[in-house]
Design an enzyme around this catalytic site. Structure first.
Site, PDB file in Angstrom:
ATOM      1  N   ASP A  76       2.337 -10.453 -21.735  1.00 55.83           N
ATOM      2  CA  ASP A  76       2.452  -9.137 -21.107  1.00 55.83           C
ATOM      3  C   ASP A  76       1.099  -8.439 -21.076  1.00 55.83           C
ATOM      4  OD1 ASP A  76       4.156  -6.705 -20.247  1.00 55.83           O
ATOM      5  OD2 ASP A  76       3.116  -5.955 -22.019  1.00 55.83           O
ATOM      6  N   ASN A 136      10.707 -13.074 -19.309  1.00 58.38           N
ATOM      7  CA  ASN A 136      10.094 -13.375 -20.602  1.00 58.38           C
ATOM      8  C   ASN A 136       9.391 -14.726 -20.593  1.00 58.38           C
ATOM      9  OD1 ASN A 136      11.137 -10.969 -21.536  1.00 58.38           O
ATOM     10  ND2 ASN A 136      12.893 -11.896 -22.550  1.00 58.38           N
ATOM     11  N   GLU A 191       5.447 -14.152 -25.238  1.00 64.45           N
ATOM     12  CA  GLU A 191       5.770 -13.144 -24.220  1.00 64.45           C
ATOM     13  C   GLU A 191       5.031 -11.840 -24.497  1.00 64.45           C
ATOM     14  OE1 GLU A 191       8.392  -9.622 -23.320  1.00 64.45           O
ATOM     15  OE2 GLU A 191       9.201 -10.999 -24.819  1.00 64.45           O
ATOM     16  N   GLU A 193       6.057 -14.517 -18.592  1.00 63.24           N
ATOM     17  CA  GLU A 193       4.988 -13.890 -19.379  1.00 63.24           C
ATOM     18  C   GLU A 193       4.531 -14.810 -20.506  1.00 63.24           C
ATOM     19  OE1 GLU A 193       5.779  -9.134 -18.781  1.00 63.24           O
ATOM     20  OE2 GLU A 193       6.822 -10.136 -20.427  1.00 63.24           O
TER      21      GLU A 193
END
EC number: 3.1.26.3
Length: 227
Positions: A50, A119, A46, A122
Site C-alpha cells: 500500500d 489485498n 499488503e 498490493e
C-alpha cells in the site's frame, strides 16, 4: 490454481525468490488450517505494498502532471489507489486464479471477493519491491496503471458530475444511485452502491455512501470510455 509462470509473464517479471511470490498470494485463512505448515500470509506484504503503491503513483503524477495543483493531484491519486482501480489491475492479471486459500474460503466466494483481490494486488507489489528494487517496481506499476493514468484528463471535476454531463449530452435520464449492500460493523462499514444510466450499470464501494457513489460513477465512466 494456475501456474505462477503465467502470472510472471503478465507482470513481465520473474521472481528470484519464489517464496515471496507465494507469500503475496497466501490468504490469511490458511493460518487457521492444519494442513498448512507455513504461517505466513499476504497481510504484512499488503501493508508495505500500500505504501509503495502510494509513493510510486505520487511520483508519477508529480512528474507527468506539472500543471496540476496539489488538490487535483490528490484527487487523481485517490482514484488511482482506490479499491476499484486496484481490483481492475488485479483483474487484468487474473489474480483471483492465483490466490492460495482454503477450500472453505473458496466455497464462500473468496476468489471473487474484492477485498481479497485488492489485498493480494498490493501484496504482490510489495513482493516485487522486496525481490528487486524501487526502480523495477516503479516501471511495473507504471505499466499496469497506464490506462488509468491516461483517463485522468476527466478528473478535474467530480466523477458524479462527469457522469451526469455524459448522460445529459447523450439524451439519457440522469444517473440513479442505489445502495445495495452494507457490510461490517457500524464504525467500519463498507457500502456498495449501484449506479444506472439507461442500460448501463456499475457498482462501487466505499467507507461512506458518498465515496461509494463516486467510485461507482468512476467505474461506469471508465467502462463507457472503453465500450
Amino acid at each position: 490454481m494456475e501456474s505462477f509462470e503465467k502470472l510472471e509473464k503478465l507482470l513481465s517479471y520473474s521472481f528470484k525468490n519464489k517464496e515471496l511470490l507465494i507469500e503475496a498470494l497466501s490468504h490469511p485463512s490458511l493460518r487457521q488450517h492444519h494442513e498448512y505448515k507455513d504461517d505466513k500470509d499476504y497481510e504484512r506484504l499488503e501493508f508495505l505494498g500500500d505504501a509503495v503503491l502510494n509513493l510510486v503513483i505520487t511520483e508519477i503524477l508529480f512528474r507527468n502532471f506539472a500543471n496540476y495543483n496539489e488538490g487535483n493531484l490528490a484527487k487523481i491519486r485517490s482514484y488511482l489507489v482506490c479499491k476499484e482501480t486496484i481490483c481492475m489491475v488485479g483483474a487484468k492479471l487474473t489474480l483471483k486464479n492465483y490466490i492460495i486459500m482454503t477450500h472453505g474460503e473458496e466455497v464462500a466466494g473468496g476468489r471473487d471477493n474484492l477485498n481479497n483481490i485488492e489485498n493480494a494486488t498490493e501484496a504482490l507489489i510489495a513482493a516485487i519491491y522486496l525481490d528487486s528494487n524501487i526502480e523495477t517496481t516503479h516501471d511495473i506499476i507504471e505499466n499496469l496503471w497506464a490506462e488509468f493514468i491516461k483517463v485522468q484528463n476527466l478528473t478535474d471535476y467530480d466523477p458524479k458530475t462527469a457522469l451526469q454531463e455524459w448522460a445529459q449530452a447523450s439524451d439519457h435520464h440522469l444517473p440513479i444511485y442505489r445502495l445495495i449492500k452494507r457490510e461490517g460493523a457500524s464504525h467500519s462499514s463498507t457500502f456498495t452502491v449501484l449506479v444506472k444510466v439507461k442500460d448501463y450499470e456499475q457498482t462501487g464501494t466505499g467507507h461512506t455512501i458518498k465515496e461509494a457513489e463516486k467510485n461507482a460513477a468512476r467505474s461506469l465512466l471508465h467502462r463507457l470510455k472503453n465500450d
